[in-house]
Design a protein around this motif. Structure first.
Motif, PDB file in Angstrom:
ATOM      1  N   GLN A   1     -10.717 -12.272   9.371  1.00 57.24           N
ATOM      2  CA  GLN A   1     -11.135 -10.906   9.064  1.00 57.24           C
ATOM      3  C   GLN A   1     -12.258 -10.861   8.035  1.00 57.24           C
ATOM      4  OE1 GLN A   1      -7.759  -8.366   8.231  1.00 57.24           O
ATOM      5  NE2 GLN A   1      -6.636  -9.193   9.971  1.00 57.24           N
ATOM      6  N   ALA A   2     -12.294 -11.833   7.127  1.00 57.55           N
ATOM      7  CA  ALA A   2     -13.370 -11.879   6.125  1.00 57.55           C
ATOM      8  C   ALA A   2     -14.558 -12.680   6.638  1.00 57.55           C
ATOM      9  CB  ALA A   2     -12.854 -12.484   4.822  1.00 57.55           C
ATOM     10  N   ASN A   3     -14.431 -13.245   7.819  1.00 61.20           N
ATOM     11  CA  ASN A   3     -15.503 -14.017   8.453  1.00 61.20           C
ATOM     12  C   ASN A   3     -15.970 -15.168   7.550  1.00 61.20           C
ATOM     13  OD1 ASN A   3     -17.222 -14.649  10.549  1.00 61.20           O
ATOM     14  ND2 ASN A   3     -18.869 -13.332   9.786  1.00 61.20           N
ATOM     15  N   LEU A   4     -15.005 -16.022   7.179  1.00 64.11           N
ATOM     16  CA  LEU A   4     -15.291 -17.156   6.305  1.00 64.11           C
ATOM     17  C   LEU A   4     -14.921 -18.456   7.000  1.00 64.11           C
ATOM     18  CD1 LEU A   4     -13.708 -15.818   3.000  1.00 64.11           C
ATOM     19  CD2 LEU A   4     -16.140 -16.023   3.500  1.00 64.11           C
ATOM     20  N   SER A   5     -15.624 -19.513   6.648  1.00 56.49           N
ATOM     21  CA  SER A   5     -15.220 -20.838   7.111  1.00 56.49           C
ATOM     22  C   SER A   5     -13.971 -21.235   6.324  1.00 56.49           C
ATOM     23  CB  SER A   5     -16.334 -21.852   6.863  1.00 56.49           C
ATOM     24  OG  SER A   5     -16.492 -22.068   5.475  1.00 56.49           O
ATOM     25  N   TYR A   6     -13.256 -22.237   6.826  1.00 52.92           N
ATOM     26  CA  TYR A   6     -12.046 -22.679   6.140  1.00 52.92           C
ATOM     27  C   TYR A   6     -12.372 -23.199   4.741  1.00 52.92           C
ATOM     28  CZ  TYR A   6      -7.630 -24.932   5.153  1.00 52.92           C
ATOM     29  OH  TYR A   6      -6.450 -25.299   4.561  1.00 52.92           O
ATOM     30  N   ARG A   7     -13.471 -23.911   4.614  1.00 48.39           N
ATOM     31  CA  ARG A   7     -13.889 -24.457   3.316  1.00 48.39           C
ATOM     32  C   ARG A   7     -14.148 -23.342   2.304  1.00 48.39           C
ATOM     33  NH1 ARG A   7     -18.617 -25.397   0.896  1.00 48.39           N
ATOM     34  NH2 ARG A   7     -19.820 -24.731   2.686  1.00 48.39           N
ATOM     35  N   LEU A   8     -14.897 -22.322   2.725  1.00 46.56           N
ATOM     36  CA  LEU A   8     -15.173 -21.197   1.822  1.00 46.56           C
ATOM     37  C   LEU A   8     -13.907 -20.408   1.513  1.00 46.56           C
ATOM     38  CD1 LEU A   8     -18.593 -19.766   3.029  1.00 46.56           C
ATOM     39  CD2 LEU A   8     -18.060 -20.827   0.838  1.00 46.56           C
ATOM     40  N   LEU A   9     -13.068 -20.234   2.523  1.00 45.53           N
ATOM     41  CA  LEU A   9     -11.808 -19.521   2.313  1.00 45.53           C
ATOM     42  C   LEU A   9     -10.993 -20.196   1.219  1.00 45.53           C
ATOM     43  CD1 LEU A   9      -9.626 -17.417   3.244  1.00 45.53           C
ATOM     44  CD2 LEU A   9      -8.754 -19.267   4.674  1.00 45.53           C
ATOM     45  N   CYS A  10     -10.839 -21.503   1.307  1.00 48.87           N
ATOM     46  CA  CYS A  10     -10.058 -22.233   0.306  1.00 48.87           C
ATOM     47  C   CYS A  10     -10.651 -22.074  -1.085  1.00 48.87           C
ATOM     48  CB  CYS A  10      -9.962 -23.706   0.687  1.00 48.87           C
ATOM     49  SG  CYS A  10      -8.916 -23.997   2.129  1.00 48.87           S
ATOM     50  N   ARG A  11     -11.964 -22.151  -1.180  1.00 45.27           N
ATOM     51  CA  ARG A  11     -12.630 -22.004  -2.476  1.00 45.27           C
ATOM     52  C   ARG A  11     -12.356 -20.622  -3.083  1.00 45.27           C
ATOM     53  NH1 ARG A  11     -18.978 -21.998  -2.723  1.00 45.27           N
ATOM     54  NH2 ARG A  11     -18.674 -23.807  -1.400  1.00 45.27           N
ATOM     55  N   TYR A  12     -12.549 -19.580  -2.272  1.00 51.02           N
ATOM     56  CA  TYR A  12     -12.357 -18.220  -2.786  1.00 51.02           C
ATOM     57  C   TYR A  12     -10.884 -17.891  -3.020  1.00 51.02           C
ATOM     58  CZ  TYR A  12     -17.248 -16.932  -2.348  1.00 51.02           C
ATOM     59  OH  TYR A  12     -18.598 -16.857  -2.512  1.00 51.02           O
ATOM     60  N   LEU A  13      -9.991 -18.373  -2.172  1.00 45.59           N
ATOM     61  CA  LEU A  13      -8.566 -18.115  -2.390  1.00 45.59           C
ATOM     62  C   LEU A  13      -8.096 -18.753  -3.688  1.00 45.59           C
ATOM     63  CD1 LEU A  13      -6.712 -18.339   1.038  1.00 45.59           C
ATOM     64  CD2 LEU A  13      -7.001 -16.355  -0.427  1.00 45.59           C
ATOM     65  N   ASN A  14      -8.538 -19.972  -3.957  1.00 43.79           N
ATOM     66  CA  ASN A  14      -8.176 -20.618  -5.227  1.00 43.79           C
ATOM     67  C   ASN A  14      -8.672 -19.799  -6.406  1.00 43.79           C
ATOM     68  OD1 ASN A  14      -6.772 -22.788  -4.173  1.00 43.79           O
ATOM     69  ND2 ASN A  14      -8.618 -24.033  -3.955  1.00 43.79           N
ATOM     70  N   GLU A  15      -9.864 -19.261  -6.276  1.00 43.00           N
ATOM     71  CA  GLU A  15     -10.435 -18.467  -7.361  1.00 43.00           C
ATOM     72  C   GLU A  15      -9.642 -17.181  -7.606  1.00 43.00           C
ATOM     73  OE1 GLU A  15     -14.706 -16.427  -8.498  1.00 43.00           O
ATOM     74  OE2 GLU A  15     -14.666 -18.081  -7.061  1.00 43.00           O
ATOM     75  N   VAL A  16      -9.323 -16.451  -6.548  1.00 39.89           N
ATOM     76  CA  VAL A  16      -8.591 -15.185  -6.740  1.00 39.89           C
ATOM     77  C   VAL A  16      -7.143 -15.429  -7.162  1.00 39.89           C
ATOM     78  CG1 VAL A  16     -10.093 -13.804  -5.254  1.00 39.89           C
ATOM     79  CG2 VAL A  16      -8.072 -14.873  -4.267  1.00 39.89           C
TER      80      VAL A  16
END
Length: 82
Positions: free
Chosen positions: A30-45
């Motif tokens: 839904q956020a249109n992210l690659s898995y790598r970017l998703l992991c980076r941003y999820l860790n941050e939030v």
């Protein structure tokens, strides 16, 4: 060419999706992210307390995350009027 999202917009997109209790794959698509970017941003939030991981199942928006979304929306409205 399409518009690129900045870092804050990506975080806001993730928070909006998490406000409806979402799993990792739902957020990714839904956020249109690659898995790598998703992991980076999820860790941050997660580290900043904007989102929590409940029952080992899904991501949920915290009160701090709701406040961030509210302020980001205000900021976006002001930027559009400039």
């Amino acid at each position: 060419m399409g518009n690129y999202r900045d870092r804050l917009q990506i975080i806001a997109d993730i928070l909006l999706i998490a406000s409806r209790r979402a799993k990792k794959t739902q957020i990714m698509y839904q956020a249109n992210l690659s898995y790598r970017l998703l992991c980076r941003y999820l860790n941050e939030v997660l580290d900043t307390g904007l989102v929590s991981f409940e029952n080992g199942d899904c991501y949920v928006l915290t009160a701090k995350g709701k406040e961030f979304l509210s302020r980001h929306e205000e900021y976006s409205k002001h930027c559009k009027t400039l």
